[in-house]
Design a protein around this motif. Structure first.
Motif, PDB file in Angstrom:
ATOM      1  N   HIS A   1       1.665  -9.835  -3.415  1.00  0.00           N
ATOM      2  CA  HIS A   1       0.482  -9.961  -2.568  1.00  0.00           C
ATOM      3  C   HIS A   1      -0.176 -11.301  -2.886  1.00  0.00           C
ATOM      4  CE1 HIS A   1       1.090  -5.650  -2.148  1.00  0.00           C
ATOM      5  NE2 HIS A   1       0.154  -5.603  -1.230  1.00  0.00           N
ATOM      6  N   SER A   2      -0.873 -11.855  -1.923  1.00  0.00           N
ATOM      7  CA  SER A   2      -1.502 -13.162  -2.141  1.00  0.00           C
ATOM      8  C   SER A   2      -2.534 -13.085  -3.255  1.00  0.00           C
ATOM      9  CB  SER A   2      -2.154 -13.666  -0.849  1.00  0.00           C
ATOM     10  OG  SER A   2      -3.176 -12.798  -0.425  1.00  0.00           O
TER      11      SER A   2
ATOM     12  N   ASP B   1       7.016   2.423  -6.947  1.00  0.00           N
ATOM     13  CA  ASP B   1       7.573   1.295  -7.695  1.00  0.00           C
ATOM     14  C   ASP B   1       7.921   0.136  -6.762  1.00  0.00           C
ATOM     15  OD1 ASP B   1       7.299   2.795  -9.989  1.00  0.00           O
ATOM     16  OD2 ASP B   1       9.424   3.332 -10.145  1.00  0.00           O
ATOM     17  N   THR B   2       8.411   0.457  -5.572  1.00  0.00           N
ATOM     18  CA  THR B   2       8.744  -0.576  -4.589  1.00  0.00           C
ATOM     19  C   THR B   2       7.492  -1.315  -4.148  1.00  0.00           C
ATOM     20  OG1 THR B   2      10.650   0.705  -3.800  1.00  0.00           O
ATOM     21  CG2 THR B   2       9.786  -0.990  -2.329  1.00  0.00           C
ATOM     22  N   VAL B   3       6.439  -0.574  -3.851  1.00  0.00           N
ATOM     23  CA  VAL B   3       5.181  -1.186  -3.420  1.00  0.00           C
ATOM     24  C   VAL B   3       4.627  -2.079  -4.517  1.00  0.00           C
ATOM     25  CG1 VAL B   3       2.783  -0.730  -2.768  1.00  0.00           C
ATOM     26  CG2 VAL B   3       4.626   0.659  -1.778  1.00  0.00           C
TER      27      VAL B   3
ATOM     28  N   ARG C   1      -2.461  -0.032   0.404  1.00  0.00           N
ATOM     29  CA  ARG C   1      -2.623   1.344  -0.067  1.00  0.00           C
ATOM     30  C   ARG C   1      -1.639   2.212   0.717  1.00  0.00           C
ATOM     31  NH1 ARG C   1      -4.827  -1.492  -3.040  1.00  0.00           N
ATOM     32  NH2 ARG C   1      -6.987  -1.470  -3.804  1.00  0.00           N
ATOM     33  N   ALA C   2      -1.233   3.329   0.138  1.00  0.00           N
ATOM     34  CA  ALA C   2      -0.289   4.217   0.822  1.00  0.00           C
ATOM     35  C   ALA C   2      -0.586   5.664   0.471  1.00  0.00           C
ATOM     36  CB  ALA C   2       1.154   3.871   0.437  1.00  0.00           C
TER      37      ALA C   2
ATOM     38  N   VAL D   1       5.744  -4.908   2.185  1.00  0.00           N
ATOM     39  CA  VAL D   1       5.774  -3.569   1.583  1.00  0.00           C
ATOM     40  C   VAL D   1       6.556  -2.601   2.467  1.00  0.00           C
ATOM     41  CG1 VAL D   1       4.330  -1.535   1.129  1.00  0.00           C
ATOM     42  CG2 VAL D   1       3.701  -3.759   0.163  1.00  0.00           C
ATOM     43  N   GLN D   2       6.262  -2.635   3.764  1.00  0.00           N
ATOM     44  CA  GLN D   2       6.934  -1.712   4.683  1.00  0.00           C
ATOM     45  C   GLN D   2       8.431  -1.979   4.728  1.00  0.00           C
ATOM     46  OE1 GLN D   2       4.750  -2.489   8.260  1.00  0.00           O
ATOM     47  NE2 GLN D   2       2.940  -1.407   7.559  1.00  0.00           N
ATOM     48  N   ALA D   3       8.816  -3.248   4.823  1.00  0.00           N
ATOM     49  CA  ALA D   3      10.235  -3.589   4.872  1.00  0.00           C
ATOM     50  C   ALA D   3      10.934  -3.197   3.577  1.00  0.00           C
ATOM     51  CB  ALA D   3      10.399  -5.084   5.144  1.00  0.00           C
ATOM     52  N   ASN D   4      10.318  -3.505   2.446  1.00  0.00           N
ATOM     53  CA  ASN D   4      10.936  -3.166   1.160  1.00  0.00           C
ATOM     54  C   ASN D   4      11.078  -1.660   0.978  1.00  0.00           C
ATOM     55  OD1 ASN D   4      11.056  -5.883   0.611  1.00  0.00           O
ATOM     56  ND2 ASN D   4       9.345  -5.893  -0.825  1.00  0.00           N
TER      57      ASN D   4
END
Length: 200
Positions: free
Chosen positions: A42-43, A35-37, A50-51, A131-134
């Motif tokens: 994104h532009s 949900d966070t991602v 992807r994760a 994404v990583q920070a969030n």
């Protein structure tokens, strides 16, 4: 002014003493991160991030791949012992999130919008950074510690082979996470005069 977000950002640290005593289920963590991602911009609204989530044996397998691959990169056995100890601390965590960029999506953007073609690789990296920070902050909000690693690109081919990730998924970072076994020390910040300018 409201400072709830600032309070959450201050909770996010690089925690290296991690364990498996997490009070949430794997499914709850996956849902939180998914949900966070998906809430991260994104532009051009084209999601290039992807994760993959690694738990249990897959988490262990990943860090075993890393430590074996690093053996040829260190100068001597003493250095390798230190490397093994470091990687063992990541392996002691509850799980790992691998972050990728979908290079096919980036290439499609370059083709569809040639005016900005030179920017899309950079913008995809910027989106992934958000994404990583969030994700890190979302985990910290729930009392889960984490640290971000970058053993790519030397492990890329081994990881794709071991886990059968698509060829167009480019590995960019690894976030291992778990229970906080020891609080991270406070870090000094740059002075605001050095870091910022306000022009009126």
């Amino acid at each position: 002014m409201e400072t709830k977000l600032l309070d959450l950002l201050e909770k996010r640290h690089s925690v290296y003493a991690l364990g498996k005593d997490v009070k949430f289920s794997q499914a709850e963590i996956v849902q939180l991160v998914e949900d966070t991602v998906q809430a991260t911009p994104h532009s051009f609204n084209v999601v290039t991030t992807r994760a993959a989530f690694l738990f249990g044996e897959k988490h262990d397998q990943f860090w075993e791949i890393v430590v074996k691959r690093l053996k040829s990169e260190v100068p001597n056995e003493e250095a390798y012992k230190n490397t093994v100890a470091k990687i063992s601390s990541f392996k002691a965590a509850f799980g790992t999130i691998l972050f990728f960029i979908d290079t096919d999506q980036v290439a499609q953007l370059e083709k569809d919008i040639p005016l900005y073609a030179a920017n899309f690789k950079d913008w995809s990296e910027q989106a992934l950074g958000s994404v990583q920070a969030n994700t890190w902050v979302a985990l910290a909000e729930n009392g889960i510690g984490a640290n971000l690693q970058h053993y790519n690109p030397i492990i890329d081919d081994l990881v794709k082979e071991a886990f059968q990730f698509p060829a167009n998924w480019k590995l960019r970072a690894q976030l291992d996470f778990g229970s906080i076994e020891e609080e991270a020390p406070a870090k000094e910040k740059l002075s605001k005069n050095e870091q910022f300018r306000v022009l009126r």
